[in-house]
Design an enzyme around this catalytic site. Structure first.
Site, mmCIF file in Angstrom:
data_model
loop_
_atom_site.group_PDB
_atom_site.id
_atom_site.type_symbol
_atom_site.label_atom_id
_atom_site.label_comp_id
_atom_site.label_asym_id
_atom_site.label_seq_id
_atom_site.Cartn_x
_atom_site.Cartn_y
_atom_site.Cartn_z
ATOM 1 N N MET A 79 0.845 -1.193 0.000
ATOM 2 C CA MET A 79 0.000 0.000 0.000
ATOM 3 C C MET A 79 0.887 1.252 0.000
ATOM 4 O O MET A 79 0.442 2.333 0.404
ATOM 5 C CB MET A 79 -0.937 -0.020 1.208
ATOM 6 N N LEU A 126 6.689 3.138 1.389
ATOM 7 C CA LEU A 126 7.633 2.012 1.448
ATOM 8 C C LEU A 126 8.785 2.280 2.413
ATOM 9 O O LEU A 126 9.236 3.404 2.586
ATOM 10 C CB LEU A 126 8.191 1.732 0.044
ATOM 11 N N HIS A 127 9.239 1.201 3.041
ATOM 12 C CA HIS A 127 10.393 1.260 3.954
ATOM 13 C C HIS A 127 11.263 0.034 3.679
ATOM 14 O O HIS A 127 10.955 -0.775 2.783
ATOM 15 C CB HIS A 127 9.906 1.315 5.414
ATOM 16 N N GLY A 137 11.547 -2.699 5.068
ATOM 17 C CA GLY A 137 10.835 -3.978 5.135
ATOM 18 C C GLY A 137 10.296 -4.364 3.759
ATOM 19 O O GLY A 137 10.477 -5.496 3.291
ATOM 20 N N HIS A 138 9.670 -3.392 3.073
ATOM 21 C CA HIS A 138 9.171 -3.666 1.722
ATOM 22 C C HIS A 138 10.339 -3.989 0.784
ATOM 23 O O HIS A 138 10.249 -4.875 -0.060
ATOM 24 C CB HIS A 138 8.436 -2.451 1.148
ATOM 25 N N MET A 182 9.464 -2.340 11.529
ATOM 26 C CA MET A 182 9.240 -1.333 10.482
ATOM 27 C C MET A 182 7.793 -1.404 10.011
ATOM 28 O O MET A 182 7.249 -2.497 9.827
ATOM 29 C CB MET A 182 10.194 -1.562 9.325
HETATM 30 O O1 PAF Z 1 -0.126 -5.635 3.654
HETATM 31 C C1 PAF Z 1 -0.549 -4.773 2.867
HETATM 32 O O2 PAF Z 1 0.122 -3.782 2.560
HETATM 33 C C2 PAF Z 1 -1.942 -4.906 2.290
HETATM 34 O O3 PAF Z 1 -2.808 -5.499 3.211
HETATM 35 C C3 PAF Z 1 -1.979 -5.639 0.945
HETATM 36 C C4 PAF Z 1 -1.520 -7.071 1.084
HETATM 37 C C5 PAF Z 1 -1.102 -4.915 -0.064
HETATM 38 C C6 PAF Z 1 -3.405 -5.667 0.400
HETATM 39 O O4 PAF Z 1 -3.899 -4.377 0.214
#
Ligand code: PAF
Length: 284
Positions: free
Chosen positions: A30, A33-34, A36-37, A186
């Site tokens: 969503m 971003l940090h 972790g992503h 994070m």
């Molecule tokens: O973990 C998330 O960021 C959200 O729940 C996801 C999996 C992208 C679904 O919107």
């Protein structure tokens, strides 16, 4: 990095990649971003040929409209980070693109017991919303592997169940939680904390460590009560702080003592002065 905002252009691009035998790794997010992503992206890059990331703040999974309104959006910075990380494709759809027929829930997923406990009990409808969007994204991206973070413990169980319900061949790869040097997990929601609140948020991690350190010393209920009281004293509204195990069928149980199954401490609590609800978990 290719950036697609429309489903059909993304589909065309990925169809060609698939025809050329490329293995697709998918990291749904969503945004905001940090590291972790970025660790999910790195994992996807190691294991797949084409890495697709989506950024979409999914309205149907927010049971609290205020939480949706305040969800951090840092798209320019996200694009820079994804480019630096070597992401191949970013999918950045609008709400209209993902929900052309409106936001009313049309499909109901049978997540069973998982939807009635922990996050499910405290965020009614949340997992149905996660199910809807992850299903749509999977249908579109058709990844070989789907990368998600262990911090969203129950979301990972839900997505595993979703994959079975919709007969998706994608494999869910659950990646470890990344923590700040002092231990705070994070999270995009950390961006909403001022320095004092950020310092206070650390008490969530301290509660996890406290339980881990004392689990063999007193009964589960004594340790959990004491950890909850510490959080309350530090101005947290605690939704749950529970010791759980995951059964073969993917449901969670609440053991009263140690067993051979891995045991996890899961917590959700709102830091009262910021109003930010944080979740975390740790294997005991
Ligand atoms: O973990 C998330 O960021 C959200 O729940 C996801 C999996 C992208 C679904 O919107």
């Amino acid at each position: 990095m290719y950036l697609f905002k429309q489903k059909d252009t993304l589909d065309r691009h990925l169809s060609t990649a698939r025809k050329n035998g490329k293995r697709i790794g998918f990291v749904p997010t969503m945004g905001a971003l940090h590291q972790g992503h970025l660790s999910l992206i790195a994992n996807a890059k190691e294991n797949c040929d084409v890495v697709v990331c989506s950024i979409f703040v999914n309205p149907t999974q927010f049971n609290d409209p205020a939480d949706f309104e305040k969800y951090p959006v840092t798209i320019d910075n996200d694009i820079l980070q994804l480019t630096d990380a070597g992401t191949d494709v970013l999918f950045l759809p609008s709400v209209q693109e993902m929900y052309p027929d409106g936001l009313t829930v049309k499909t109901h997923y049978d997540f069973g017991q998982l939807e009635t406990v922990l996050e499910g009990a405290h965020r009614p409808g949340h997992f149905q919303g996660v199910g809807q969007i992850v299903h749509k994204l999977l249908d579109l991206v058709k990844p070989d592997k789907l990368f998600m973070g262990q911090k969203d413990f129950q979301q990972c169980l839900i997505v595993n169940r979703l994959l079975k319900l919709i007969h998706s061949p994608a494999e869910l790869v659950v990646c470890p939680t990344l923590r700040e040097p002092d231990g705070l997990a994070m999270s995009s929601r950390n961006m909403r904390l001022n320095p004092a609140e950020r310092q206070n948020a650390l008490n969530i991690y301290k509660a996890l460590i406290y339980v881990k350190d004392n689990i063999h010393i007193a009964s589960f209920s004594e340790i959990l009560n004491s950890a909850v009281n510490q959080l309350k004293m530090n101005k947290f509204d605690v939704d749950y702080l529970s010791l759980v195990s995951v059964e073969e069928d993917g449901t969670v149980t609440f053991p009263k003592e140690m067993s051979s199954r891995p045991l996890y401490l899961v917590v959700a609590a709102k830091e009262v002065s910021s109003g930010v609800r944080l979740i975390d978990n740790m294997q005991m």
